[in-house]
Design a protein around this motif. Structure first.
Motif, PDB file in Angstrom:
ATOM      1  N   ASP A 198      -6.265   6.394   1.398  1.00 23.11           N
ATOM      2  CA  ASP A 198      -5.212   5.446   1.027  1.00 23.11           C
ATOM      3  C   ASP A 198      -3.914   6.186   0.671  1.00 23.11           C
ATOM      4  OD1 ASP A 198      -6.431   6.587  -1.136  1.00 23.11           O
ATOM      5  OD2 ASP A 198      -6.750   4.718  -2.247  1.00 23.11           O
ATOM      6  N   SER A 199      -3.746   7.378   1.263  1.00 20.19           N
ATOM      7  CA  SER A 199      -2.519   8.150   1.024  1.00 20.19           C
ATOM      8  C   SER A 199      -1.351   7.542   1.801  1.00 20.19           C
ATOM      9  CB  SER A 199      -2.713   9.597   1.466  1.00 20.19           C
ATOM     10  OG  SER A 199      -2.754   9.673   2.880  1.00 20.19           O
ATOM     11  N   TYR A 200      -0.152   7.963   1.427  1.00 18.43           N
ATOM     12  CA  TYR A 200       1.049   7.461   2.106  1.00 18.43           C
ATOM     13  C   TYR A 200       0.969   7.722   3.606  1.00 18.43           C
ATOM     14  CZ  TYR A 200       5.929   6.045   2.521  1.00 18.43           C
ATOM     15  OH  TYR A 200       7.084   5.364   2.848  1.00 18.43           O
TER      16      TYR A 200
ATOM     17  N   ARG B  63       0.822  -1.216   0.000  1.00 17.33           N
ATOM     18  CA  ARG B  63       0.000   0.000   0.000  1.00 17.33           C
ATOM     19  C   ARG B  63       0.856   1.267   0.000  1.00 17.33           C
ATOM     20  NH1 ARG B  63      -3.160  -0.632   5.086  1.00 17.33           N
ATOM     21  NH2 ARG B  63      -4.580   1.012   4.396  1.00 17.33           N
TER      22      ARG B  63
ATOM     23  N   TYR C   2      -2.148  11.502  -3.226  1.00 16.44           N
ATOM     24  CA  TYR C   2      -1.736  10.248  -2.594  1.00 16.44           C
ATOM     25  C   TYR C   2      -0.640  10.443  -1.546  1.00 16.44           C
ATOM     26  CZ  TYR C   2      -4.621   6.950  -5.142  1.00 16.44           C
ATOM     27  OH  TYR C   2      -5.690   6.225  -5.593  1.00 16.44           O
TER      28      TYR C   2
ATOM     29  N   ARG D 163       1.856   6.366  -7.209  1.00 13.61           N
ATOM     30  CA  ARG D 163       0.799   7.228  -7.761  1.00 13.61           C
ATOM     31  C   ARG D 163       1.149   8.702  -7.573  1.00 13.61           C
ATOM     32  NH1 ARG D 163      -4.460   5.644  -8.947  1.00 13.61           N
ATOM     33  NH2 ARG D 163      -4.794   3.403  -8.925  1.00 13.61           N
ATOM     34  N   ALA D 164       1.672   9.042  -6.398  1.00 16.17           N
ATOM     35  CA  ALA D 164       2.045  10.442  -6.148  1.00 16.17           C
ATOM     36  C   ALA D 164       3.116  10.873  -7.142  1.00 16.17           C
ATOM     37  CB  ALA D 164       2.539  10.607  -4.714  1.00 16.17           C
TER      38      ALA D 164
ATOM     39  N   GLU E 190       2.331   1.631  -3.494  1.00 15.89           N
ATOM     40  CA  GLU E 190       1.268   2.060  -4.402  1.00 15.89           C
ATOM     41  C   GLU E 190       1.018   3.572  -4.271  1.00 15.89           C
ATOM     42  OE1 GLU E 190      -0.778   0.472  -6.546  1.00 15.89           O
ATOM     43  OE2 GLU E 190      -2.498   1.842  -6.721  1.00 15.89           O
ATOM     44  N   ALA E 191       0.924   4.042  -3.031  1.00 14.69           N
ATOM     45  CA  ALA E 191       0.640   5.463  -2.800  1.00 14.69           C
ATOM     46  C   ALA E 191       1.760   6.336  -3.352  1.00 14.69           C
ATOM     47  CB  ALA E 191       0.452   5.720  -1.302  1.00 14.69           C
TER      48      ALA E 191
ATOM     49  N   ARG F 195      -5.697  11.476   1.167  1.00 16.53           N
ATOM     50  CA  ARG F 195      -6.713  10.448   0.922  1.00 16.53           C
ATOM     51  C   ARG F 195      -6.683   9.389   2.026  1.00 16.53           C
ATOM     52  NH1 ARG F 195      -7.854   9.343  -4.695  1.00 16.53           N
ATOM     53  NH2 ARG F 195      -8.184   7.227  -3.926  1.00 16.53           N
TER      54      ARG F 195
ATOM     55  N   THR G 113      -1.696   8.231   5.544  1.00 10.51           N
ATOM     56  CA  THR G 113      -2.738   7.459   6.226  1.00 10.51           C
ATOM     57  C   THR G 113      -2.278   6.023   6.463  1.00 10.51           C
ATOM     58  OG1 THR G 113      -4.352   8.813   5.061  1.00 10.51           O
ATOM     59  CG2 THR G 113      -5.185   6.893   6.206  1.00 10.51           C
TER      60      THR G 113
END
Lengths: 214, 504
Positions: free
Chosen positions: A186-188, A165, A180, A172-173, A168-169, A184, A190
């Motif tokens: 599902d941000s880094y 996860r 991300y 995307r960022a 992924e974050a 969000r 969070t």
């Protein structure tokens, strides 16, 4: 199907995911646990029957942990840690995590606020040089954080989900989806916050004891 | 080559060599302010140390001499069993940055020196308290795993200096430098000063004082004071502080000296200033000075007032205000003069929010259906996220401006107050307590994410830019640019800046 000893059971995985992410809908729990939604729902129903979780209906509804669920998770997750014999590894990883946590919170703050003339003001994201500098520091941080996550995953498979996860974050960022980083569910930040909670819960450290200013 | 400079009015080195803190102390000396005697180990030593992993040649001798001079000046001995000298060791780069070692207090209080201090003062409790503060600040500075404290004062000093230099290269400090274009080879200075003890009984204490209110710019001294405590307690928010004005009642002589000092310091910097101070047995000492650094309405008001007072001219007032200040001045703020302030923390996400107190995330989520809610928590965990999302604003008792709670609140665009240190949250009794008062869940409160105020009820809110000071400043801008047409505030200021940049 038999579980290897480092593999957490689906039931505990769902309970513990909810413990670490807080009140959430099915999709977020499934994402955190790395299980299909249908499996997660079935476990949640079992957990609800045991009084460990409850469901709130409505637009802002979702699943939440009860006090008994919180207590049950603490016992079961500590039991797993000792059964697998991973306490030392996880405790060492937590020691490595602590300074990284401070550093990440600095980076998130630098993304949100910018200090000009000694005064911190909201970062309006109008200076691409500054923003790309922060993003580069996130990338560098990500590599170092991944080393700790890898050690955790080797000790207990469920930690692998954080690696996935977080990566992924950050990916995307870096590809331009800048929300991300911190903005969000599902941000880094969070996901990292949840990993922080997971380590505290797993090692049984009360949050008020952990680094006083975090 | 000289590595060490005594703190005195005669020192000629620049802020780059002495660090800004050390340079500020030299300025204070020149102004005749009471500054504890001491010396500065310059930034070049740091660069050398970080490059070679050891102190440069000759430093040891210079340090021995500097300590001997300090012992002579104070008629004390470092680590001595009679009239012991204790010192503070502080970092002092040209800018302060997160991750840097900050301060070790009471260094030199070996077991013998502590006994000596107890005999000298006739106050064993004070001596032991001082030693304990030394041990905890020393352990914190050297980091985990290196908690063994030598009982040799000079060895303690060497280790403390190394700790300051090494902290220059912590990941946090490095990150800060990358973000702010600060060269990595700049280095930090180390300031060693004879201790003055704020923890020496009721007529001693420590605090921070601003020459003008940093929230409003008003020309009234503002700040915090703690009686019977030492400096680090204020900065870290660990102890309960009192409003600065209490000093006027309890220690009128210290108060008078402080007011005079602030005025003289302002006159020198021609700007709003703040100082860290300590008083020991009724005698005032200044430990650090800062100037400027105000924002928004406070910066506007100070610039206009200083021009009215004749400390700066109108051109200078215009130059001191940037479009960024105008932007910040539009941020809503609580009008604090008539407000019923429950407590104060640190504002970590600007804006004002009003709502009913909720003490748990679940209750916040439920109560939010009937109107705005302020979530008040000791700290936050992911279990509070849905409460944060439902709330109009957040208050935490612990955690700093870079805590998870602050990061999440900023991401959600909600005002947040952190480090409201005297606040306790009682979930079972459904209330929060602060300053001896009890506020039940469901009570309306208002929070200011800039100034950190937590206020009971609905105070007046300052919004937009209706300040008389703003209009006066912009009138000066129009006068200068010769343009009185109806324009945006930023354009009016920019036109004046353009004229000023063309004039010598």
């Amino acid at each position: 199907m038999p579980h290897s000893s480092r593999q957490t059971s689906s039931n505990l995985l769902v309970l513990h995911s909810l413990r670490c992410i807080g009140f959430a809908g099915l999709a977020r729990i499934a994402d955190a646990a790395g299980l299909p939604e249908s499996d997660v729902e079935s476990e949640l129903i079992d957990l609800a029957r045991a009084g460990h979780v409850s469901h709130t209906p409505g637009d802002f509804g979702g699943w939440g942990l009860t006090e008994s669920g919180r207590a049950a998770d603490a016992v079961r997750i500590a039991g797993e840690l000792d059964t697998v014999g991973a306490r030392t590894t996880v405790a060492q990883a937590y020691d490595a995590f602590t300074p990284l946590n401070t550093e990440l919170l600095d980076l998130c703050t630098a993304w949100q606020l910018r200090i000009v003339d000694g005064v911190a003001r909201p970062n309006e994201h109008t200076d691409p040089v500054y923003d790309s500098r922060v993003l580069d520091l996130f990338t560098d941080f990500g590599h170092r954080a991944d080393v700790v996550c890898a050690e955790l995953s080797a000790a207990l498979t469920r930690f692998e989900r954080y690696r996935v996860r977080l990566t992924e974050a950050l990916t995307r960022a870096r590809s331009g989806e800048l929300d991300y980083l911190v903005d969000r569910f599902d941000s880094y930040h969070t996901v990292w916050f949840q990993l922080h909670e997971d380590l505290l819960v797993t090692l049984g450290i009360p949050r008020d004891w952990a680094a006083a200013d975090r | 080559m000289t590595w060490i400079h005594p703190l005195s009015a005669e020192v000629e080195e620049t802020a780059n060599v002495l660090g800004s803190k050390g340079y500020g102390l030299v300025v204070l000396h020149r102004l005749g302010m009471p500054v504890p005697p001491g010396f500065v180990i310059n930034t070049q030593v740091c660069s050398d140390f970080l490059q070679n992993g050891r102190f440069p040649n000759g430093l040891d001798d210079e340090l021995t001499n500097a300590v001997a001079d300090l012992e002579a000046a104070t008629r004390r001995r470092l680590g001595g069993s009679e009239r012991p000298l204790a010192v503070s060791v502080r970092s002092g780069g040209s800018v302060s940055m997160p991750g840097m070692m900050n301060t070790i207090l009471n260094l030199g209080l070996t077991t013998e020196a502590t006994a000596g201090l107890a005999v000298e003062t006739g106050d064993p409790r004070f001596a032991i308290d001082s030693r304990e503060r030394f041990l905890s600040s020393f352990a914190a500075a050297l980091g985990p795993g290196r908690a063994e404290v030598p009982n040799d004062a000079r060895r303690q000093l060497d280790l403390a200096i190394r700790a300051v230099f090494s902290s220059w290269d912590t990941p946090r400090a490095k990150t800060y430098r990358v973000l702010h274009d600060i060269p990595h080879d700049l280095g930090t200075a180390v300031i060693v000063q004879a201790m003055v003890f704020g923890n020496r009984g009721d007529h001693s204490g420590t605090g921070v004082a601003f020459s003008r209110n940093p929230n409003t710019g008003e020309r009234t001294p503002f700040g915090e004071v703690m009686f019977g405590r030492q400096g680090e307690d204020v900065v870290s928010g660990r102890s309960i502080t009192r409003p600065l004005s209490e000093l006027a009642e309890r220690e009128p002589a210290v108060w008078a000296a402080l007011l005079e000092a602030l005025q003289r310091i302002e006159g020198h910097y021609r700007d709003a200033c703040s100082v860290e101070f300590t008083f020991e047995l009724g005698r005032l000492w200044i430990l650090q000075v800062r100037s400027g650094g105000l924002d928004g309405r406070a910066a506007l008001r100070v610039a206009v007032d200083l021009a009215d007072e004749g400390l700066i001219d109108r051109r200078e007032a215009l130059l001191r205000i940037s479009p960024r200040h105008l932007g910040s001045a539009r941020t809503p703020r609580i009008a604090t003069d008539a407000a019923d302030i429950l407590t104060r923390g640190l504002g970590a996400s600007p804006g004002v929010a009003i709502g009913k107190v909720a003490t748990t995330a679940d209750r916040a989520a439920r109560m939010a259906a009937d109107g705005p809610v302020i979530l008040v928590r000791p700290y936050t965990s992911p279990l509070d996220m849905h409460g944060l999302a439902a709330a109009a604003g957040v208050v935490t008792a612990r955690g700093g401006p870079t805590s998870h709670a602050a990061v999440v609140a900023r991401a959600l665009g909600k005002p947040v107050v952190v480090s409201a240190a005297d606040l306790t949250v009682d979930v079972d009794a459904a209330c929060v307590r602060a300053g001896g008062r009890i506020v039940a869940e469901g009570t309306f409160i208002t929070i200011d994410g800039t100034g950190g105020e937590v206020v009971i009820g609905s105070p007046d809110i300052l919004t937009g830019t209706t300040d008389p000071q703003l209009h006066r400043l912009l009138a000066w801008a129009d006068e200068l640019s010769g343009n009185n047409s109806h324009r945006d505030e930023g354009e009016r200021l920019a036109a004046a800046h353009a004229v000023l940049s063309r004039q010598p």
